[in-house]
Write a protein that holds these residues in place. Structure first.
Motif, short mmCIF file in Angstrom:
data_model
loop_
_atom_site.label_atom_id
_atom_site.label_comp_id
_atom_site.label_asym_id
_atom_site.label_seq_id
_atom_site.Cartn_x
_atom_site.Cartn_y
_atom_site.Cartn_z
N PHE A 74 1.33 4.08 -3.05
CA PHE A 74 1.13 5.50 -2.79
C PHE A 74 2.38 6.30 -3.17
O PHE A 74 2.29 7.34 -3.81
CB PHE A 74 0.79 5.74 -1.33
CG PHE A 74 -0.68 5.84 -1.07
CD1 PHE A 74 -1.40 6.93 -1.52
CD2 PHE A 74 -1.35 4.85 -0.39
CE1 PHE A 74 -2.76 7.02 -1.30
CE2 PHE A 74 -2.71 4.93 -0.17
CZ PHE A 74 -3.41 6.02 -0.62
N ALA A 75 3.54 5.78 -2.76
CA ALA A 75 4.79 6.49 -3.02
C ALA A 75 5.03 6.66 -4.51
O ALA A 75 5.27 7.78 -4.98
CB ALA A 75 5.96 5.75 -2.37
N THR A 76 4.92 5.57 -5.30
CA THR A 76 5.20 5.70 -6.74
C THR A 76 4.17 6.61 -7.41
O THR A 76 4.52 7.37 -8.31
CB THR A 76 5.21 4.33 -7.45
OG1 THR A 76 4.04 3.62 -7.06
CG2 THR A 76 6.43 3.54 -7.11
N THR A 77 2.94 6.55 -6.93
CA THR A 77 1.91 7.40 -7.54
C THR A 77 2.24 8.88 -7.38
O THR A 77 2.03 9.67 -8.28
CB THR A 77 0.53 7.11 -6.93
OG1 THR A 77 0.28 5.73 -7.01
CG2 THR A 77 -0.55 7.86 -7.68
N TYR A 78 2.74 9.23 -6.20
CA TYR A 78 2.95 10.65 -5.96
C TYR A 78 4.34 11.12 -6.38
O TYR A 78 4.56 12.32 -6.53
CB TYR A 78 2.69 10.96 -4.49
CG TYR A 78 1.27 10.65 -4.13
CD1 TYR A 78 0.25 10.95 -5.03
CD2 TYR A 78 0.94 10.05 -2.94
CE1 TYR A 78 -1.06 10.64 -4.75
CE2 TYR A 78 -0.38 9.75 -2.65
CZ TYR A 78 -1.37 10.05 -3.55
OH TYR A 78 -2.66 9.75 -3.28
N LEU A 137 0.83 -1.21 0.00
CA LEU A 137 0.00 0.00 0.00
C LEU A 137 0.86 1.26 0.00
O LEU A 137 0.63 2.20 -0.77
CB LEU A 137 -0.88 -0.04 1.25
CG LEU A 137 -1.83 1.11 1.49
CD1 LEU A 137 -3.00 0.98 0.55
CD2 LEU A 137 -2.29 1.15 2.92
N VAL A 138 1.87 1.26 0.86
CA VAL A 138 2.73 2.43 0.98
C VAL A 138 3.54 2.63 -0.30
O VAL A 138 3.69 3.76 -0.78
CB VAL A 138 3.64 2.29 2.22
CG1 VAL A 138 4.65 3.41 2.28
CG2 VAL A 138 2.80 2.26 3.48
N LEU A 139 4.05 1.53 -0.89
CA LEU A 139 4.84 1.66 -2.12
C LEU A 139 3.99 2.19 -3.27
O LEU A 139 4.45 3.02 -4.06
CB LEU A 139 5.44 0.31 -2.51
CG LEU A 139 6.65 -0.10 -1.70
CD1 LEU A 139 7.15 -1.47 -2.15
CD2 LEU A 139 7.76 0.92 -1.85
#
Lengths: 248, 263, 277
Positions: free
Chosen positions: B109-113, B105-107
Motif C-alpha cells: 500500500f505504501a509504495t503504491t501511494y 500488505l502495508v508496504l
C-alpha cells in the motif's frame, strides 16, 4: 469529557498537518478501530504459543524414522508452505467451516468462530516454518558430536533430547524469530474473514473516509512496535543461550 | 552425517517419494476431477482459464523481480550489519528493524501511494505501473529478511574459522569471500527458500492495490459468473497455481541443500 | 552503497512527505489534459452485473458503469481509457491523477464531499438490499439487531447497519465471499446494492431458491455520482452538462435497460424532468 477534548485536540493538530483523523470523533468507526488494536494483540498472544508447540511436534514427526508420522506431516507442511495464507484462510472459513456446520447440524451449533480459523490457519502455517527451521538445525548438528554422544552411551532419545535439540534450537533461533515476526504480520489476513483486527478496522474506516495514508502510518508504527518486542525477546534468548566458540 | 540419520533420511525419502511426486499433480488433478464431475462448472472454468493465466503470469513476474532485487540488497545489508564500523552498521540495522517488521500488505500500500503513476524522464512521460510498485514493496520486505538470514548464517560459523583465516593472512573481506560465505550459503538456503516462497505468495496481496494478478482475476471471475461453487473452485485453482509454482522450487532447494550437506 | 542508503532515507522521508501532501491536486487543469491527450481515464469498479464485470470471452469490461463511461467519453469527443479500481485504492488513484474521474458505485455522502468534488447530477440512485433465508423470519431492517450481517469491505452500509439497526457487521473482501458466507450460515443476511443482488436472485433462481429479499424498503437510498478531484470546476461543469444531456436524451435509461437494471424509476423521472426543459 477530558478524553473527548484530547481527541478533538489531536484531530485539530493533525488536520493542520494535512492528516485526516476525523473518524476518531465518531462513535462506530472509532470504536472498531480501538478494539482492532486489542484484537490484534490478543490474536498474536494466542497464536505464538500454538505455532511453537505445533512446530516442535511437526519437527519431531519430520525427523522421526516412522513414515506414518512423517509422511502426513510432510504433506501438510508442503501444502501450507506452498499456498498463500490468504487463500488457505478463505478456503477454511468458507468451505471447511460450512462442512463442520453441516456435520454438527446447523451453523448455530458450530462453535468455531472466524477468530479460531485465523489462529488455526496462521498458527499451523508458521508451525510448518518452525518445523523446517528446527529440522534444518537438527540435520546441521555435526555428526562428530552425535558420535561422541553415542560413544558416551547415550540412547537415540537422549541424543535427541540433550544434544540435537539444544544445538538445533540455537542454530534455528534466528529463523524461528523470523517466523514469529511473519506470524505477527500474517494475523493481518484475518481481515479477509472479518476478524476485527486492526487491518480490518482500518480498511473499514479508510474505505469510507478515504484516509489511507493516515491509517497506514499508525499501522506501520503499531506493527513495528509489536515486532520490536518480539525481536528483542528473541535476541535476548539468543544471547542467553549462546555457546562460547560459535559466531564472531 | 551419522549412520542412523542417513538411514533414517533414506527410508523417509523412499516412503514419501510417492507422496512427493503426487504433490506435483495433486491440486491440478483435484480441479480437473471436480470439473469433470460437474461439467457445467468445468465449462465455465475453461472459459476463464486464459484470464486467470494472464493474471498468474503477473504473479510470477513480480516474484522473480522482487526476490532478485531483495536478495541482492539483503545480502549487502546483512554484511553491512556485521561491519566493524558503526556508520556502516547502524543504517543497515535501522533499515532491517523497520522493514522486517512491516506487514507486506502495508508496504505494498505504501509504495503504491508514494510513487507517482508516471515519471518524467528527459521530457517524456513514462508510466510507472502498479506491478513495479508491488515489486518494490515486496523487495523491501524480502531484503530485510535476507539481511537477517545472512547475518545469522555468518554468525553461526565457528569463531575458530575466522581465526584460522587470519592466521593464513586473509583480510576480513577475503575471509568472507572465500571461507565464510560459501559455508553460509548452505546454512541460509532453507530460510532463503522460505522468503522466496513467501514473496511468491505475498504477490497475491498486490490484488488489493489493483494489480491484475491471479487473486484479482479470480475475484473478477467469481463476480462475473455468480455461482457459489465457482467461487469455491476459483479458490482451489488459485491454491493449485501457487502450489504448482512453489512446490518444485521447494523440492529443488531441498535437493541442493542435501547436496551441500553431503559435499 | 551510499546511494543505496540515500535511497532508503529518501523512502522514509517520502512516506512522511506524501502523508503531508496527501490531497494535493495537480497543477494543470484536468479538462485540458483530457482534451490534450484525447483520452478520458475512468476508474471503474467491477462489482458484478449489472454494474461492472469482465466478459471471459473478450476479457473486456461490461456493465452499466462501463457504458456510462463510454457515453461520457463520446460526448466529450475523446477516447475512453478504463482502469479497474477497488474500494481501498479508488480515491488514491483519483488523487494521484492516475484516473480523471471515478464511476465506482460511490454514493454521495457528506464525508466524501469534504475530500472530493462530484458531478452534481447523479447517474443513478441506489440503496442496499438484504438477502436472507426464507425461513429466517426476518421482516425488516430492525430485525437484524444483534445478528451477524455480511457486507463487502468498502460498502457504505456498515455504519447505518451497525449504528442505526445494531447489527454485527462482518465485512468480507468482495460480494462473492459475502454471499458464500451467507449460504454457509456465517451470517443471517448479506447486504449489497439492491440491483446486483436482485438480478442475482432472479438469474440464478435455482441456487438461491431458499433465499429472498423480504425487506420492504432499501437501506439508505442515495445518489450515485461521478467523483473528481477537488477544485476542478471546469471539468465538473463539462461532465455535469454531459450527464444532463444523457439523461435528457434518454440514453442513460436505455443503457440501464440494456444492462437490466431492475429499478429504473429514478432514471425515468430524471429523463422526464430534463427532457421537458
Amino acid at each position: 469529557m477530558q478524553d473527548m477534548n484530547l481527541t478533538s485536540l489531536f484531530i485539530e493538530l493533525m488536520a493542520r498537518l494535512g492528516l485526516n483523523y476525523e473518524f476518531l470523533a465518531t462513535g462506530y468507526e472509532a470504536q472498531i478501530w480501538r478494539d482492532g488494536f486489542l484484537t490484534t494483540l490478543y490474536l498474536v498472544a494466542v497464536t505464538i504459543p500454538v505455532s511453537l508447540i505445533v512446530g516442535l511436534i511437526f519437527a519431531a514427526c519430520l525427523t522421526s524414522n516412522r513414515p506414518w508420522l512423517s509422511a502426513p506431516v510432510r504433506g501438510f507442511v508442503e501444502l501450507t508452505r506452498n499456498t498463500p495464507t490468504l487463500v488457505q484462510l478463505m478456503f477454511s472459513f468458507l468451505v471447511l467451516n460450512t462442512v463442520v456446520s453441516n456435520m454438527v447440524g446447523g451453523a448455530q451449533n458450530n462453535p468455531l468462530s472466524p477468530f479460531f480459523w485465523v489462529v488455526a490457519v496462521v498458527g499451523l502455517h508458521v508451525a510448518a516454518l518452525h518445523a523446517e527451521a528446527i529440522r534444518g538445525g537438527i540435520e546441521a548438528v555435526p555428526s562428530s558430536m552425535i558420535e561422541a554422544a553415542r560413544g558416551m552411551g547415550f540412547s537415540p532419545f537422549e541424543i535427541m533430547r540433550y544434544v540435537q535439540i539444544p544445538l538445533a534450537f540455537r542454530s534455528s533461533l534466528p529463523a524461528i524469530v523470523n517466523g514469529l515476526i511473519s506470524l505477527v504480520k500474517s494475523t493481518t489476513v484475518g481481515n479477509a474473514i472479518a476478524v476485527s483486527e486492526i487491518t480490518y478496522a482500518s480498511i473499514m474506516v479508510w474505505t469510507q473516509r478515504d484516509n489511507v495514508v493516515e491509517l497506514m502510518i499508525v499501522l506501520l508504527a503499531f506493527f513495528s512496535l509489536i515486532n520490536f518486542v518480539v525481536a528483542r525477546v528473541g535476541s535476548w534468548v539468543e544471547r542467553r543461550l549462546a555457546i562460547p566458540g560459535y559466531g564472531l | 552425517m551419522s549412520m542412523t540419520a542417513t538411514q533414517a533420511s533414506k527410508t523417509t525419502s523412499k516412503s514419501s517419494r510417492v507422496l512427493r511426486s503426487i504433490g506435483f499433480v495433486a491440486m491440478p488433478l483435484l480441479v480437473i476431477g471436480w470439473s469433470l464431475i460437474d461439467l457445467s462448472l468445468g465449462r465455465e472454468l475453461v472459459e476463464w482459464i486464459p484470464y486467470l493465466a494472464s493474471g498468474f503470469s503477473m504473479n510470477i513476474l513480480i516474484t522473480i523481480c522482487a526476490v532478485t532485487l531483495g536478495t541482492t540488497a539483503g545480502v549487502l545489508l546483512g554484511l553491512m550489519q556485521l561491519a566493524p564500523y558503526w556508520f556502516v552498521r547502524l543504517p543497515a540495522q535501522v533499515y532491517v528493524q523497520i522493514f522486517r517488521n512491516a506487514p507486506a500488505l502495508v508496504l505494498i500500500f505504501a509504495t503504491t501511494y508514494i510513487f507517482p503513476f508516471e515519471v518524467v524522464l528527459f521530457g517524456n512521460y513514462l508510466p510507472f505501473p502498479d506491478w513495479v510498485k508491488a515489486v518494490i514493496g515486496l523487495a523491501i520486505l524480502s531484503s530485510a529478511y535476507i539481511a537477517e538470514i545472512t547475518r545469522g548464517a555468518v554468525l553461526s560459523i565457528p569463531t575458530t574459522q575466522w581465526e584460522a583465516t587470519k592466521g593464513l593472512g586473509f583480510s576480513r573481506l577475503q575471509a568472507l569471500r572465500y571461507v565464510i560465505l560459501p559455508q553460509c550459503v548452505r546454512r541460509s538456503l532453507p530460510p532463503w527458500m522460505n522468503v522466496a516462497s513467501s514473496m511468491a505468495m505475498g504477490t497475491s496481496l498486490a490484488s488489493l492495490v489493483g494489480v491484475h494478478e491471479l487473486m484479482h482475476a479470480a475475484t473478477d471471475a467469481s463476480t462475473a459468473v455468480r455461482r457459489l461453487d465457482f467461487t469455491i473452485i476459483a479458490y482451489v485453482v488459485v491454491m493449485a497455481a501457487f502450489f504448482t509454482l512453489c512446490y518444485p522450487i521447494a523440492r529443488l532447494t531441498r535437493r541442493l541443500e542435501r547436496r551441500f550437506n553431503t559435499g | 552503497m551510499s546511494a543505496k542508503l540515500t535511497a532508503k532515507i529518501v523512502f522514509g522521508l517520502a512516506l512522511s512527505i506524501t502523508a503531508l501532501s496527501g490531497t494535493q491536486a495537480s497543477a494543470d487543469s484536468t479538462l485540458e489534459r483530457i482534451k490534450g491527450r484525447g483520452k478520458l481515464t475512468v476508474g471503474l469498479i467491477l462489482s458484478g452485473a449489472p454494474f461492472g464485470f469482465i466478459d471471459p470471452k473478450t476479457q473486456e469490461q461490461k456493465g452499466y458503469n462501463v457504458d456510462i463511461a463510454k457515453a461520457l467519453a463520446a460526448d466529450l469527443g475523446v477516447e475512453l481509457e478504463s482502469v479497474t479500481v477497488t474500494p481501498p485504492n479508488r480515491v488514491q488513484f483519483l488523487q494521484q491523477g492516475k484516473v480523471d474521474i471515478l464511476i465506482a458505485n460511490m454514493q454521495y455522502t457528506e464525508e466524501r464531499a469534504k475530500v472530493l468534488d462530484y458531478v452534481p447530477t447523479p447517474y443513478d440512485r441506489a440503496g442496499g438490499a438484504a438477502v436472507v433465508r426464507k425461513d429466517s423470519g426476518l421482516k425488516d431492517w430492525a430485525d437484524l439487531k444483534g445478528k451477524p450481517v455480511c457486507i463487502s469491505q468498502g460498502s457504505n452500509y456498515a455504519q447505518p447497519l451497525a449504528e442505526e439497526y445494531g447489527a454485527i457487521v462482518k465485512g468480507l473482501p468482495s460480494q462473492p465471499e459475502s454471499l458464500l458466507a451467507l449460504q454457509g450460515g456465517n451470517c443471517v443476511a448479506a447486504v449489497h446494492v439492491g440491483a446486483t443482488v436482485g438480478l442475482l436472485l432472479q438469474d440464478r433462481a435455482d441456487e438461491w431458491k431458499d433465499f429472498a429479499i423480504p425487506f420492504p424498503n432499501e437501506l439508505i437510498p442515495s445518489d450515485s455520482v461521478i467523483w473528481l478531484r477537488k477544485g476542478e470546476a471546469d471539468t465538473q461543469k463539462a461532465l455535469d452538462e454531459s450527464v444532463k444531456k444523457l439523461h435528457a436524451s434518454g440514453k442513460l435509461l436505455e443503457l440501464a435497460k440494456a444492462n437490466r437494471l431492475l429499478n429504473t424509476k429514478y432514471l425515468e423521472e430524471e429523463n422526464k424532468k430534463l427532457s421537458a426543459k
